[in-house]
Write a protein that holds these residues in place. Sequence first.
Motif, PDB file in Angstrom:
ATOM      1  N   ASN A 177       0.846  -1.193   0.000  1.00 45.77           N
ATOM      2  CA  ASN A 177       0.000   0.000   0.000  1.00 45.77           C
ATOM      3  C   ASN A 177       0.879   1.240   0.000  1.00 45.77           C
ATOM      4  N   LEU A 178       0.409   2.297  -0.645  1.00 46.94           N
ATOM      5  CA  LEU A 178       1.120   3.568  -0.684  1.00 46.94           C
ATOM      6  C   LEU A 178       0.491   4.547   0.288  1.00 46.94           C
ATOM      7  N   TYR A 179       1.317   5.342   0.959  1.00 50.71           N
ATOM      8  CA  TYR A 179       0.850   6.365   1.884  1.00 50.71           C
ATOM      9  C   TYR A 179       1.533   7.667   1.531  1.00 50.71           C
ATOM     10  N   GLY A 180       0.790   8.764   1.665  1.00 51.59           N
ATOM     11  CA  GLY A 180       1.368  10.059   1.367  1.00 51.59           C
ATOM     12  C   GLY A 180       0.568  11.179   1.984  1.00 51.59           C
ATOM     13  N   THR A 181       0.962  12.396   1.663  1.00 59.00           N
ATOM     14  CA  THR A 181       0.293  13.586   2.171  1.00 59.00           C
ATOM     15  C   THR A 181      -0.051  14.509   1.016  1.00 59.00           C
ATOM     16  N   THR A 182      -1.081  15.311   1.216  1.00 58.84           N
ATOM     17  CA  THR A 182      -1.369  16.433   0.326  1.00 58.84           C
ATOM     18  C   THR A 182      -1.249  17.694   1.167  1.00 58.84           C
ATOM     19  N   SER A 183      -0.717  18.739   0.600  1.00 60.18           N
ATOM     20  CA  SER A 183      -0.482  19.947   1.391  1.00 60.18           C
ATOM     21  C   SER A 183      -1.712  20.828   1.524  1.00 60.18           C
ATOM     22  N   THR A 184      -2.708  20.622   0.669  1.00 62.57           N
ATOM     23  CA  THR A 184      -3.959  21.374   0.767  1.00 62.57           C
ATOM     24  C   THR A 184      -5.117  20.433   0.478  1.00 62.57           C
ATOM     25  N   GLY A 185      -6.296  21.005   0.394  1.00 65.62           N
ATOM     26  CA  GLY A 185      -7.484  20.218   0.092  1.00 65.62           C
ATOM     27  C   GLY A 185      -8.045  19.543   1.317  1.00 65.62           C
ATOM     28  N   SER A 186      -9.055  18.758   1.145  1.00 59.94           N
ATOM     29  CA  SER A 186      -9.816  18.021   2.156  1.00 59.94           C
ATOM     30  C   SER A 186     -10.986  18.874   2.624  1.00 59.94           C
ATOM     31  N   ALA A 187     -11.739  18.347   3.549  1.00 55.48           N
ATOM     32  CA  ALA A 187     -12.908  19.054   4.070  1.00 55.48           C
ATOM     33  C   ALA A 187     -12.528  20.393   4.690  1.00 55.48           C
ATOM     34  N   ASN A 188     -11.342  20.475   5.284  1.00 50.76           N
ATOM     35  CA  ASN A 188     -10.899  21.695   5.959  1.00 50.76           C
ATOM     36  C   ASN A 188      -9.933  22.529   5.127  1.00 50.76           C
ATOM     37  N   GLY A 189      -9.508  22.009   3.995  1.00 47.21           N
ATOM     38  CA  GLY A 189      -8.570  22.734   3.131  1.00 47.21           C
ATOM     39  C   GLY A 189      -7.144  22.754   3.625  1.00 47.21           C
ATOM     40  N   ALA A 190      -6.825  21.984   4.658  1.00 48.96           N
ATOM     41  CA  ALA A 190      -5.514  22.057   5.298  1.00 48.96           C
ATOM     42  C   ALA A 190      -4.628  20.845   5.027  1.00 48.96           C
ATOM     43  N   GLY A 191      -5.024  19.966   4.108  1.00 50.32           N
ATOM     44  CA  GLY A 191      -4.197  18.833   3.744  1.00 50.32           C
ATOM     45  C   GLY A 191      -4.684  17.515   4.331  1.00 50.32           C
ATOM     46  N   THR A 192      -4.079  16.443   3.849  1.00 55.10           N
ATOM     47  CA  THR A 192      -4.497  15.100   4.245  1.00 55.10           C
ATOM     48  C   THR A 192      -3.317  14.160   4.413  1.00 55.10           C
ATOM     49  N   VAL A 193      -3.594  13.044   5.065  1.00 59.79           N
ATOM     50  CA  VAL A 193      -2.780  11.835   4.993  1.00 59.79           C
ATOM     51  C   VAL A 193      -3.656  10.846   4.239  1.00 59.79           C
ATOM     52  N   PHE A 194      -3.109  10.227   3.191  1.00 62.56           N
ATOM     53  CA  PHE A 194      -3.922   9.323   2.383  1.00 62.56           C
ATOM     54  C   PHE A 194      -3.257   7.971   2.205  1.00 62.56           C
ATOM     55  N   LYS A 195      -4.065   7.035   1.764  1.00 58.88           N
ATOM     56  CA  LYS A 195      -3.612   5.670   1.478  1.00 58.88           C
ATOM     57  C   LYS A 195      -4.150   5.274   0.108  1.00 58.88           C
ATOM     58  N   LEU A 196      -3.316   4.673  -0.686  1.00 60.14           N
ATOM     59  CA  LEU A 196      -3.721   4.061  -1.948  1.00 60.14           C
ATOM     60  C   LEU A 196      -3.379   2.591  -1.798  1.00 60.14           C
ATOM     61  N   ASP A 197      -4.415   1.744  -1.620  1.00 60.85           N
ATOM     62  CA  ASP A 197      -4.125   0.344  -1.341  1.00 60.85           C
ATOM     63  C   ASP A 197      -3.676  -0.399  -2.599  1.00 60.85           C
ATOM     64  N   SER A 198      -3.223  -1.622  -2.403  1.00 64.00           N
ATOM     65  CA  SER A 198      -2.629  -2.389  -3.504  1.00 64.00           C
ATOM     66  C   SER A 198      -3.627  -2.707  -4.613  1.00 64.00           C
ATOM     67  N   SER A 199      -4.935  -2.559  -4.351  1.00 61.60           N
ATOM     68  CA  SER A 199      -5.937  -2.769  -5.404  1.00 61.60           C
ATOM     69  C   SER A 199      -6.272  -1.468  -6.140  1.00 61.60           C
ATOM     70  N   GLY A 200      -5.720  -0.341  -5.661  1.00 60.80           N
ATOM     71  CA  GLY A 200      -5.956   0.953  -6.300  1.00 60.80           C
ATOM     72  C   GLY A 200      -7.009   1.802  -5.624  1.00 60.80           C
ATOM     73  N   ALA A 201      -7.573   1.341  -4.499  1.00 57.90           N
ATOM     74  CA  ALA A 201      -8.590   2.117  -3.779  1.00 57.90           C
ATOM     75  C   ALA A 201      -7.916   3.225  -2.966  1.00 57.90           C
ATOM     76  N   TYR A 202      -8.416   4.446  -3.114  1.00 50.44           N
ATOM     77  CA  TYR A 202      -7.881   5.626  -2.433  1.00 50.44           C
ATOM     78  C   TYR A 202      -8.745   5.948  -1.220  1.00 50.44           C
ATOM     79  N   SER A 203      -8.112   6.295  -0.111  1.00 54.75           N
ATOM     80  CA  SER A 203      -8.857   6.726   1.062  1.00 54.75           C
ATOM     81  C   SER A 203      -8.073   7.796   1.811  1.00 54.75           C
ATOM     82  N   VAL A 204      -8.796   8.729   2.389  1.00 51.53           N
ATOM     83  CA  VAL A 204      -8.207   9.754   3.243  1.00 51.53           C
ATOM     84  C   VAL A 204      -8.189   9.196   4.655  1.00 51.53           C
ATOM     85  N   LEU A 205      -7.012   9.084   5.239  1.00 50.27           N
ATOM     86  CA  LEU A 205      -6.872   8.577   6.600  1.00 50.27           C
ATOM     87  C   LEU A 205      -7.044   9.677   7.641  1.00 50.27           C
TER      88      LEU A 205
END
Length: 157
Positions: free
Chosen positions: A58-86
């Motif tokens: 699985n891949l994990y990363g961050t975005t510097s902006t966006g999300s419900a609050n506009g302040a960034g996220t920690v996300f996961k892209l699992d081995s099947s390609g499903a994306y989720s905001v952690l």
Amino acid sequence: MRICHRGIDMNRIIAAAVLSAAAFATPAAAVEFSVLHSFNGSSGAIPMAGLTFDSAGNLYGTTSTGSANGAGTVFKLDSSGAYSVLHSFGGGSNGSSPSASLTFDGAGNLYGTTASGGANGRGTIFKLDSAGVPSVLYSFGISDGSQPYAGLTFDGA
């Protein structure tokens, strides 16, 4: 005019070097890329850091902006390609604008930094435990550094 040194024909050596360089400059095969996820703002935006893998691929990363609050996220892209905001950063005391890669510990907790937010508004060191519960481990201030844009590394201890 030939340049010789100890019986070596330098023109032939130069010609051989040019031909060798040309052979290595030719691409061997086309590389295909595919888009794994397109960030749309609500799922995060502007990923600036490298990705971190876990043992399951699985891949994990961050975005510097966006999300419900506009302040960034920690996300996961699992081995099947499903994306989720952690985790969605709130922009206040829990930090905002994560801009660096994440680090795992042996228990499966993720650690990272935010470039702003926290108790002093100057960034944080955060932990996202294996159950998805976030916590701020440290808030930066003016006297001890501020706005960290780098990831973390564990030492032997």
